[in-house]
Design a protein around this motif. Structure first.
Motif, PDB file in Angstrom:
ATOM      1  N   SER A   1      12.845  49.094  47.990  1.00 12.73           N
ATOM      2  CA  SER A   1      12.400  49.986  49.071  1.00 12.73           C
ATOM      3  C   SER A   1      12.393  51.461  48.698  1.00 12.73           C
ATOM      4  N   LYS A   2      12.221  51.760  47.422  1.00 16.38           N
ATOM      5  CA  LYS A   2      12.102  53.167  47.019  1.00 16.38           C
ATOM      6  C   LYS A   2      10.877  53.816  47.670  1.00 16.38           C
ATOM      7  N   SER A   3       9.739  53.124  47.605  1.00 17.02           N
ATOM      8  CA  SER A   3       8.520  53.685  48.182  1.00 17.02           C
ATOM      9  C   SER A   3       8.625  53.799  49.701  1.00 17.02           C
ATOM     10  N   SER A   4       9.418  52.926  50.316  1.00 18.70           N
ATOM     11  CA  SER A   4       9.603  53.010  51.767  1.00 18.70           C
ATOM     12  C   SER A   4      10.318  54.295  52.148  1.00 18.70           C
ATOM     13  N   ILE A   5      11.237  54.745  51.299  1.00 15.48           N
ATOM     14  CA  ILE A   5      11.927  56.012  51.553  1.00 15.48           C
ATOM     15  C   ILE A   5      10.912  57.151  51.557  1.00 15.48           C
ATOM     16  N   LEU A   6      10.025  57.150  50.563  1.00 11.57           N
ATOM     17  CA  LEU A   6       8.985  58.176  50.525  1.00 11.57           C
ATOM     18  C   LEU A   6       8.072  58.062  51.743  1.00 11.57           C
ATOM     19  N   GLY A   7       7.757  56.825  52.147  1.00 13.84           N
ATOM     20  CA  GLY A   7       6.890  56.618  53.298  1.00 13.84           C
ATOM     21  C   GLY A   7       7.491  57.172  54.577  1.00 13.84           C
ATOM     22  N   ILE A   8       8.791  56.973  54.744  1.00 13.44           N
ATOM     23  CA  ILE A   8       9.468  57.514  55.932  1.00 13.44           C
ATOM     24  C   ILE A   8       9.360  59.033  55.940  1.00 13.44           C
ATOM     25  N   ALA A   9       9.650  59.658  54.790  1.00 13.00           N
ATOM     26  CA  ALA A   9       9.570  61.119  54.709  1.00 13.00           C
ATOM     27  C   ALA A   9       8.142  61.603  54.958  1.00 13.00           C
ATOM     28  N   ALA A  10       7.155  60.877  54.420  1.00 15.71           N
ATOM     29  CA  ALA A  10       5.761  61.274  54.613  1.00 15.71           C
ATOM     30  C   ALA A  10       5.328  61.134  56.066  1.00 15.71           C
ATOM     31  N   GLN A  11       5.863  60.123  56.752  1.00 19.05           N
ATOM     32  CA  GLN A  11       5.405  59.804  58.096  1.00 19.05           C
ATOM     33  C   GLN A  11       5.901  60.784  59.149  1.00 19.05           C
ATOM     34  N   VAL A  12       7.091  61.334  58.965  1.00 19.75           N
ATOM     35  CA  VAL A  12       7.718  62.079  60.068  1.00 19.75           C
ATOM     36  C   VAL A  12       7.332  63.553  60.098  1.00 19.75           C
ATOM     37  N   PHE A  13       6.609  64.035  59.075  1.00 20.30           N
ATOM     38  CA  PHE A  13       6.228  65.444  59.056  1.00 20.30           C
ATOM     39  C   PHE A  13       4.716  65.607  59.143  1.00 20.30           C
ATOM     40  N   SER A  14       4.287  66.687  59.768  1.00 17.47           N
ATOM     41  CA  SER A  14       2.888  67.111  59.736  1.00 17.47           C
ATOM     42  C   SER A  14       2.876  68.629  59.861  1.00 17.47           C
ATOM     43  N   PHE A  15       1.697  69.218  59.665  1.00 15.80           N
ATOM     44  CA  PHE A  15       1.632  70.681  59.643  1.00 15.80           C
ATOM     45  C   PHE A  15       0.398  71.143  60.403  1.00 15.80           C
ATOM     46  N   ARG A  16       0.384  70.793  61.697  1.00 18.88           N
ATOM     47  CA  ARG A  16      -0.790  71.104  62.509  1.00 18.88           C
ATOM     48  C   ARG A  16      -0.452  71.974  63.715  1.00 18.88           C
ATOM     49  N   MET A  17       0.849  72.124  64.008  1.00 19.67           N
ATOM     50  CA  MET A  17       1.229  72.864  65.207  1.00 19.67           C
ATOM     51  C   MET A  17       2.586  73.530  65.024  1.00 19.67           C
ATOM     52  N   ASN A  18       2.675  74.813  65.368  1.00 19.62           N
ATOM     53  CA  ASN A  18       3.954  75.509  65.423  1.00 19.62           C
ATOM     54  C   ASN A  18       4.403  75.507  66.882  1.00 19.62           C
ATOM     55  N   TYR A  19       5.371  74.632  67.180  1.00 17.24           N
ATOM     56  CA  TYR A  19       5.757  74.445  68.573  1.00 17.24           C
ATOM     57  C   TYR A  19       6.635  75.581  69.102  1.00 17.24           C
ATOM     58  N   THR A  20       7.215  76.378  68.223  1.00 18.20           N
ATOM     59  CA  THR A  20       8.013  77.519  68.697  1.00 18.20           C
ATOM     60  C   THR A  20       7.121  78.609  69.271  1.00 18.20           C
ATOM     61  N   THR A  21       5.890  78.709  68.767  1.00 25.60           N
ATOM     62  CA  THR A  21       4.934  79.697  69.285  1.00 25.60           C
ATOM     63  C   THR A  21       3.785  79.036  70.030  1.00 25.60           C
ATOM     64  N   ASN A  22       3.788  77.688  70.054  1.00 25.88           N
ATOM     65  CA  ASN A  22       2.740  76.911  70.705  1.00 25.88           C
ATOM     66  C   ASN A  22       1.352  77.295  70.172  1.00 25.88           C
ATOM     67  N   SER A  23       1.266  77.414  68.851  1.00 26.29           N
ATOM     68  CA  SER A  23       0.005  77.801  68.226  1.00 26.29           C
ATOM     69  C   SER A  23      -0.376  76.800  67.149  1.00 26.29           C
ATOM     70  N   ALA A  24      -1.671  76.573  67.007  1.00 23.38           N
ATOM     71  CA  ALA A  24      -2.166  75.643  66.009  1.00 23.38           C
ATOM     72  C   ALA A  24      -2.029  76.230  64.610  1.00 23.38           C
TER      73      ALA A  24
ATOM     74  N   ILE B   1       5.781  61.945  45.384  1.00 24.66           N
ATOM     75  CA  ILE B   1       5.023  61.276  44.326  1.00 24.66           C
ATOM     76  C   ILE B   1       5.557  59.860  44.155  1.00 24.66           C
ATOM     77  N   ASP B   2       4.750  58.886  44.550  1.00 19.32           N
ATOM     78  CA  ASP B   2       5.155  57.480  44.395  1.00 19.32           C
ATOM     79  C   ASP B   2       5.057  57.098  42.915  1.00 19.32           C
ATOM     80  N   GLU B   3       6.068  56.391  42.419  1.00 22.77           N
ATOM     81  CA  GLU B   3       6.103  55.999  41.004  1.00 22.77           C
ATOM     82  C   GLU B   3       5.787  57.212  40.125  1.00 22.77           C
ATOM     83  N   ALA B   4       6.646  58.216  40.212  1.00 19.97           N
ATOM     84  CA  ALA B   4       6.387  59.488  39.542  1.00 19.97           C
ATOM     85  C   ALA B   4       6.252  59.347  38.030  1.00 19.97           C
ATOM     86  N   ASP B   5       6.883  58.313  37.461  1.00 20.45           N
ATOM     87  CA  ASP B   5       6.825  58.141  36.015  1.00 20.45           C
ATOM     88  C   ASP B   5       5.499  57.530  35.557  1.00 20.45           C
ATOM     89  N   ALA B   6       4.749  56.928  36.471  1.00 19.52           N
ATOM     90  CA  ALA B   6       3.508  56.260  36.085  1.00 19.52           C
ATOM     91  C   ALA B   6       2.476  57.283  35.623  1.00 19.52           C
TER      92      ALA B   6
END
Length: 243
Positions: free
Chosen positions: A25-48, A236-241
C-alpha cells in the motif's frame, strides 16, 4: 484502508521516500495525500485561486490518476482515513477524514473529504488548500508511443531554457544535452536532448527527469507569481522507476 492500519509516517521537510515490498500500500499512501488537497480556493479570503502549472493544469490530482479502485471490493465504508495536518493558510492544526462512497448514480466508488476543520464556518466537505502535482507511472510511456502527441511551446520554459538544461545536465551527468522540446497530448512533458537525436529517441530516464523538473519549475513559477505561496507537494509513484 487496504493494507494500512494505524500507520504513522514521518514527513521530512523536503524529501520523503516511502519504501517497502510490493503490495504493501505504498501507492495508496500517495493516493491519500493526492486526494485530500486541491488548489482552487482560498477559504480564508473566500477567493478563487487561478494559478496553473506550466502546462495550464490545476495543481490537483484526479482520482483516476492516483487510485485504482475496485467496484467489487472498494465499497462504502472500506476507506476510513483520518488526516492530521498543520494548515499553513490558517497557521493552525486541522483534521479531516477521507471516506469512500458508492451511489446508485455513480457505480464507480469515489473518495471524498469530510469534516474539514481548516476554516471554521465553511463547508467542511472540501479538500484542504495546497498545490499538488502527482506523477503516475504513465510518465514512463515513451514519447513516440503517446497518442496524438505534438510539440508544444511553453513560454516559461522558453524563458528558463538554459537553467532547465543545466538542471538536466547536473542530474544525468550528461552535458551533451543542449536542446529542449516540450510535448503535449496524453502526457505533458519536456525533455532535453542533443543536436544528434530528438525527443522520440530519448531514454526513459531522460524523459522522466524532464517531467520531474517540469513539475519543480511549475512550483517555482507559482512561488514567483503567488505572494501567499506556502510550498507545494510533489508526489512521484515508483520514484525509482526510470531513474
Amino acid at each position: 484502508f487496504r493494507g494500512l492500519n494505524d500507520v504513522k509516517i514521518e514527513i521530512a521537510n523536503r524529501i520523503t521516500l516511502i519504501c517497502g515490498k510490493n503490495g504493501t500500500s505504498k501507492s495508496s499512501i500517495l493516493g491519500i495525500a493526492a486526494q485530500v488537497f486541491s488548489f482552487r480556493m482560498n477559504y480564508t479570503t473566500n477567493s478563487a485561486i487561478s494559478f496553473r502549472t506550466l502546462t495550464g493544469d490545476n495543481f490537483k490530482s484526479q482520482i483516476s490518476e492516483h487510485f485504482r479502485l475496485s467496484k467489487k471490493f472498494d465499497t462504502s465504508g472500506s476507506m476510513d482515513t483520518i488526516i492530521h495536518i498543520h494548515d499553513e493558510y490558517t497557521n493552525s492544526p486541522a483534521e479531516f477524514s477521507l471516506k469512500l462512497y458508492n451511489s446508485s448514480d455513480r457505480p464507480q466508488p469515489r473518495p471524498v473529504v469530510r469534516g474539514n476543520t481548516t476554516t471554521p464556518g465553511v463547508n467542511s466537505s472540501r479538500n484542504a488548500t495546497h498545490p499538488v502535482i502527482y506523477l503516475s507511472l504513465k510518465r514512463l510511456i515513451p514519447i513516440s508511443f503517446r497518442e496524438k502527441y505534438t510539440e508544444h511551446a511553453l513560454d516559461y520554459l522558453k524563458t528558463h531554457e538554459a537553467e532547465f538544461l543545466r538542471c538536466t545536465q547536473k542530474i544525468l551527468g550528461k552535458f551533451t544535452s543542449t536542446k529542449l522540446t516540450a510535448t503535449a497530448g496524453t502526457i505533458h512533458s519536456a525533455v532535453a536532448h542533443s543536436e544528434e537525436y530528438d525527443q522520440d529517441s530519448v531514454s526513459a530516464g531522460e524523459d522522466n527527469v524532464g517531467q520531474i523538473l517540469m513539475a519543480v519549475f511549475s512550483f517555482r513559477k507559482l512561488k514567483e507569481e503567488y505572494a501567499g505561496y506556502k510550498g507545494g507537494l510533489l508526489l512521484i509513484d515508483e520514484a525509482d522507476a526510470g531513474l
